[in-house]
Design a protein around this motif. Structure first.
Motif, PDB file in Angstrom:
ATOM      1  N   GLN A 177       0.823  -1.203   0.000  1.00 50.95           N
ATOM      2  CA  GLN A 177       0.000   0.000   0.000  1.00 50.95           C
ATOM      3  C   GLN A 177       0.860   1.258   0.000  1.00 50.95           C
ATOM      4  O   GLN A 177       0.596   2.214  -0.728  1.00 50.95           O
ATOM      5  N   ARG A 205       1.076   4.127  -2.885  1.00 56.62           N
ATOM      6  CA  ARG A 205       0.851   5.543  -2.551  1.00 56.62           C
ATOM      7  C   ARG A 205       1.994   6.410  -3.062  1.00 56.62           C
ATOM      8  O   ARG A 205       1.777   7.494  -3.616  1.00 56.62           O
ATOM      9  N   LEU A 247       1.734   6.829  -6.800  1.00 54.22           N
ATOM     10  CA  LEU A 247       0.676   7.773  -7.155  1.00 54.22           C
ATOM     11  C   LEU A 247       1.148   9.207  -6.965  1.00 54.22           C
ATOM     12  O   LEU A 247       0.881  10.089  -7.799  1.00 54.22           O
ATOM     13  N   ALA A 271      -4.438   7.601 -12.665  1.00 55.68           N
ATOM     14  CA  ALA A 271      -4.574   7.960 -11.249  1.00 55.68           C
ATOM     15  C   ALA A 271      -5.674   7.142 -10.587  1.00 55.68           C
ATOM     16  O   ALA A 271      -5.520   6.654  -9.454  1.00 55.68           O
ATOM     17  N   GLY A 272      -6.790   6.971 -11.295  1.00 56.07           N
ATOM     18  CA  GLY A 272      -7.877   6.178 -10.732  1.00 56.07           C
ATOM     19  C   GLY A 272      -7.467   4.731 -10.514  1.00 56.07           C
ATOM     20  O   GLY A 272      -7.858   4.103  -9.526  1.00 56.07           O
ATOM     21  N   ASP A 302      -4.454   3.584  -9.779  1.00 58.61           N
ATOM     22  CA  ASP A 302      -3.615   3.493  -8.579  1.00 58.61           C
ATOM     23  C   ASP A 302      -4.439   3.683  -7.317  1.00 58.61           C
ATOM     24  O   ASP A 302      -4.191   3.031  -6.296  1.00 58.61           O
ATOM     25  N   ARG A 303      -5.406   4.584  -7.391  1.00 57.87           N
ATOM     26  CA  ARG A 303      -6.258   4.767  -6.208  1.00 57.87           C
ATOM     27  C   ARG A 303      -7.041   3.487  -5.917  1.00 57.87           C
ATOM     28  O   ARG A 303      -7.205   3.096  -4.751  1.00 57.87           O
ATOM     29  N   ASN A 304      -7.549   2.854  -6.962  1.00 58.49           N
ATOM     30  CA  ASN A 304      -8.265   1.590  -6.744  1.00 58.49           C
ATOM     31  C   ASN A 304      -7.346   0.526  -6.152  1.00 58.49           C
ATOM     32  O   ASN A 304      -7.760  -0.271  -5.303  1.00 58.49           O
ATOM     33  N   ILE A 308      -4.785   1.072  -4.241  1.00 60.07           N
ATOM     34  CA  ILE A 308      -4.588   1.406  -2.825  1.00 60.07           C
ATOM     35  C   ILE A 308      -5.792   0.986  -2.003  1.00 60.07           C
ATOM     36  O   ILE A 308      -5.653   0.426  -0.903  1.00 60.07           O
ATOM     37  N   GLU A 309      -6.983   1.243  -2.520  1.00 55.71           N
ATOM     38  CA  GLU A 309      -8.179   0.853  -1.785  1.00 55.71           C
ATOM     39  C   GLU A 309      -8.248  -0.673  -1.623  1.00 55.71           C
ATOM     40  O   GLU A 309      -8.621  -1.195  -0.564  1.00 55.71           O
TER      41      GLU A 309
END
Length: 306
Positions: free
Chosen positions: A78, A82, A85, A122-123, A125-127, A129-130
């Motif tokens: 994680q 981060r 990102l 970006a989306g 990488d955010r997914n 991380i989630e």
């Protein structure tokens, strides 16, 4: 070490002076002996359950360590996502990215497509991380559940160990009472033998010419005592084997000398005593006697070894 109990109380087979007291002591000794034998079986069972509980504790500790490793791995992944990102965001803002495809999209008339690409990346990488955060939380919940079960398993193992200790202490107290009763019974029997000997020594009455008195009946001889003949001093271990297991080296509760697994293994052996050859069991018995004396065997007094 609690290796079983075999107690022999020497008593006469017929009523003697003070017979009620003697019979009462014999009955109490028999009752205590039965209780000790039952306690021996309980100790064996508690020892088995304690070993199972400790094996379960070891298994749960391994699972808890695996869960902890998984949590650390998820946190590391994680944190790596981060950082990636953040780097991507800075690159997009300052220079439009470092990848060739981003530069090509930014050049010329492809600016809308370039913006779309950045948003998608970006989306993504955010997914990621989630997803990693969810995996970490699942692992943390699993670890907490394992810690709860592990605590219960440790408590059960501790309780079993305490129960066995209390049972050993109670058995030691009862063995002392049986030894005391044996001594009291032996004293009563000796006193009766002396009394009968004194009666037999009284001279017969004189026979008068005027009348013939009946001949006195001879005093009865003392009844034989029920004793276990100790083994010769040169081979005390033969007596120990006979009283503990009937000389059975394959006896399932610790072989000829009734070794508990913990005691057997404390002498440097593996497995259980009953699986070892007779010569190895004899050697282990001599090692234990050299280390702890005759105290580990409750039958030692019956073999004349105390």
């Amino acid at each position: 070490m609690f290796v079983g109990a075999t107690f022999v109380v020497s008593v006469t087979q017929q009523a003697v002076a003070g017979g009620d007291t003697l019979e009462g002591k014999r009955a109490e000794a028999a009752r205590l002996t039965n209780e000790l034998e039952a306690q021996a079986r309980r100790v064996v069972e508690l020892d088995r359950r304690h070993r199972q509980a400790m094996a379960r504790v070891a298994e749960l500790e391994g699972m808890a360590r695996q869960a902890e490793d998984g949590v650390r791995s998820a946190l590391a992944q994680q944190e790596d996502a981060r950082r990636r990102l953040q780097v991507q965001a800075v690159e997009a803002y300052m220079r439009g990215g470092t990848f060739t495809v981003i530069g090509k999209l930014k050049a010329g008339t492809a600016l809308p497509l370039y913006d779309t690409y950045l948003n998608v990346a970006a989306g993504y990488d955010r997914n990621a991380i989630e997803g990693l955060r969810g995996a970490r939380e699942d692992l943390q919940a699993k670890r907490a559940a394992l810690e709860l079960v592990l605590g219960r398993a440790r408590s059960e193992a501790s309780r079993l160990r305490a129960d066995r200790t209390a049972l050993d202490q109670a058995a030691a107290s009862q063995r002392s009472r049986v030894a005391r009763l044996n001594g009291e019974v032996a004293g009563l029997v000796a006193a009766e033998q002396r009394r009968r000997a004194a009666v037999a020594a009284v001279p017969a009455p004189t026979i008068q010419a005027q009348s013939v008195s009946p001949s006195p009946r001879p005093a009865p001889s003392p009844a034989p005592l029920l004793r276990v003949t100790p083994a010769p001093a040169s081979d005390p271990f033969a007596c120990i084997r006979q009283l503990e297991s009937g000389g059975n080296y394959g006896h399932p509760n610790g072989g000829a000398y009734q070794f508990q697994d913990a005691t057997w293994q404390s002498l440097g052996y593996s497995g259980s005593a009953e699986d070892a050859p007779p010569a190895v069991q004899d050697q282990a018995a001599r090692q234990l006697q050299a280390r702890d004396g005759w105290a580990p065997w409750t039958v030692a007094p019956s073999c004349g070894l105390v």
